[in-house]
Design a protein around this motif. Structure first.
Motif, PDB file in Angstrom:
ATOM      1  N   PRO A  77       0.841  -1.203   0.000  1.00  0.00           N
ATOM      2  CA  PRO A  77       0.000   0.000   0.000  1.00  0.00           C
ATOM      3  C   PRO A  77       0.876   1.252   0.000  1.00  0.00           C
ATOM      4  CG  PRO A  77      -0.291  -1.247   2.070  1.00  0.00           C
ATOM      5  CD  PRO A  77       0.729  -1.970   1.248  1.00  0.00           C
ATOM      6  N   GLN A  78       0.272   2.364  -0.469  1.00  0.00           N
ATOM      7  CA  GLN A  78       1.029   3.621  -0.531  1.00  0.00           C
ATOM      8  C   GLN A  78       1.460   4.077   0.850  1.00  0.00           C
ATOM      9  OE1 GLN A  78      -0.296   6.631  -3.231  1.00  0.00           O
ATOM     10  NE2 GLN A  78       0.749   5.250  -4.619  1.00  0.00           N
ATOM     11  N   ARG A  79       0.583   3.844   1.827  1.00  0.00           N
ATOM     12  CA  ARG A  79       0.937   4.214   3.199  1.00  0.00           C
ATOM     13  C   ARG A  79       0.269   3.209   4.113  1.00  0.00           C
ATOM     14  NH1 ARG A  79      -3.721   6.894   5.056  1.00  0.00           N
ATOM     15  NH2 ARG A  79      -5.039   7.489   3.319  1.00  0.00           N
ATOM     16  N   VAL A  80       0.851   2.996   5.272  1.00  0.00           N
ATOM     17  CA  VAL A  80       0.262   2.088   6.243  1.00  0.00           C
ATOM     18  C   VAL A  80      -0.137   2.891   7.466  1.00  0.00           C
ATOM     19  CG1 VAL A  80       0.690   0.134   7.779  1.00  0.00           C
ATOM     20  CG2 VAL A  80       1.544   0.093   5.433  1.00  0.00           C
ATOM     21  N   GLY A  81      -1.401   2.801   7.814  1.00  0.00           N
ATOM     22  CA  GLY A  81      -1.861   3.533   8.993  1.00  0.00           C
ATOM     23  C   GLY A  81      -2.504   4.834   8.592  1.00  0.00           C
TER      24      GLY A  81
END
Ligand code: ADP
Ligand code: MG
Length: 321
Positions: free
Chosen positions: A310-314
């Motif tokens: 994913p592009q960002r986690v969280g």
């Protein structure tokens, strides 16, 4: 109207009166009774206007959500919620706002038999801090640290809807009018999975509520448990609204959007049979999404069997979708 009028008018009168509250609002502190052979479970969450909810959110939705996010933590622990404290900072006394807020707050409190037993009220930027209390039979709390290799991973409800609703609200995502209401409801009125959390006592090896996105929150379970996991993207439970946007938004809202307030939990093979029987009592869908593995880290597997990142986690309060 002053601070004491607010307390008298809006908080001292409330719908839930429990027998285990020996002293509620009105003294210097509350006195409650925890059932014999049970442990007290305590959690709190802070909601700041303009940060955790758009400033123009309907006050009833704010009241609902402030309690719902706390109840979600009780659900994740397998606890039975019972009491709450409300710490409120208000820029001004606005009667319409107070009426709306308490309607949303007490509507949900009544549903789960949670009594408001105290708090504090001050003037300041709009901030709502709720501390929730509940209990579990001794040693029965669900934690993040019990996942073991071979356990199956499940998620309740559907993922990513609140993140899509937020993007739609801020005009960053065009949504078919047919689906707008469903996404906004998921953003503003999350449903705490209390019944499922309680049913998982003695069955789930680990449990967490998904508030910062599945990838981050399952990551906390993996870290606390000292294991890794494999999750199959196609198994992620998506709503009809999300399905209609999937080609456009991909998997990331389901993996790293915030505010789902679903549960993610693991079930060992030895408990599968009992779990399948209890599934019938649940009031929402429960979907197997992957397995616990020995290799540390979370592996997200796409349709071609490739690992997906994913592009960002969280959830990041400053990120754009
Ligand atoms: P103290 O000065 O001892 O802190 P307060 O005047 O702040 O007492 O509060 C009086 C009573 O009203 C206490 O029982 C307190 O728990 C309750 N109370 C104050 N604010 C809230 C609130 N926002 N929600 C619920 N109870 C409140
Ligand atoms: Mg006080």
């Amino acid at each position: 109207m002053n601070e004491f009028d607010i307390i008298r008018r809006y908080f001292a009168r409330q719908p839930v009166t429990r027998e285990d509250v020996h002293l509620g609002i009105g003294d210097d502190a509350a006195v409650v009774e925890v059932p014999a052979d049970h442990e007290l479970v305590i959690s709190s969450d802070l909601l700041i206007g303009g940060v955790h909810f758009p400033a123009d959110t309907h006050p009833a939705a704010i009241g609902h959500k402030a309690l719902a996010v706390n109840l979600s933590d009780m659900a994740a622990m397998g606890a039975t919620p019972s009491w709450m404290m409300l710490n409120l900072s208000l820029p001004e006394i606005n009667i319409a706002w107070m009426e709306g807020f308490t309607t949303g707050l007490f509507g949900l409190a009544q549903k789960y038999d949670v009594q408001l037993i105290g708090g504090d009220t001050t003037r300041g930027p709009l901030t709502i801090g709720i501390q929730i209390h509940g209990w579990v039979a001794r040693g029965q709390a669900l934690t993040r640290s019990g996942a073991r290799v071979g356990d199956r991973i499940y998620a309740t409800g559907t993922l990513g809807d609140a993140a899509l609703g937020l993007a739609q609200h801020y005009g960053r995502l065009a949504v078919d009018p047919e689906h707008v209401g469903a996404l906004q409801r998921r953003l503003e009125r999350p449903t705490p999975r209390i019944a499922i959390g309680q049913a998982l006592r003695g069955i789930a090896s680990a449990c967490i509520d998904i508030s910062d996105g599945l990838a981050a929150d399952l990551g906390h379970v993996l870290e606390a448990s000292g294991v890794g996991a494999r999750v199959t993207l196609e198994r992620l439970p998506l709503s009809p609204a999300y399905e209609s946007l999937h080609a456009q938004v991909g998997w990331d809202p389901a993996l790293s959007g915030g505010d789902d307030y679903e549960l993610c939990f693991t079930v060992p093979a030895a408990q599968q049979k009992l779990f399948a029987q209890r599934l019938h009592d649940f009031d929402c869908s429960v979907t197997p999404i992957g397995e616990i593995e020995a290799q540390p880290g979370l592996r997200l597997i796409d349709t071609r069997g490739q690992e997906y990142h994913p592009q960002r986690v969280g959830f990041d309060h400053f990120a754009e979708l």
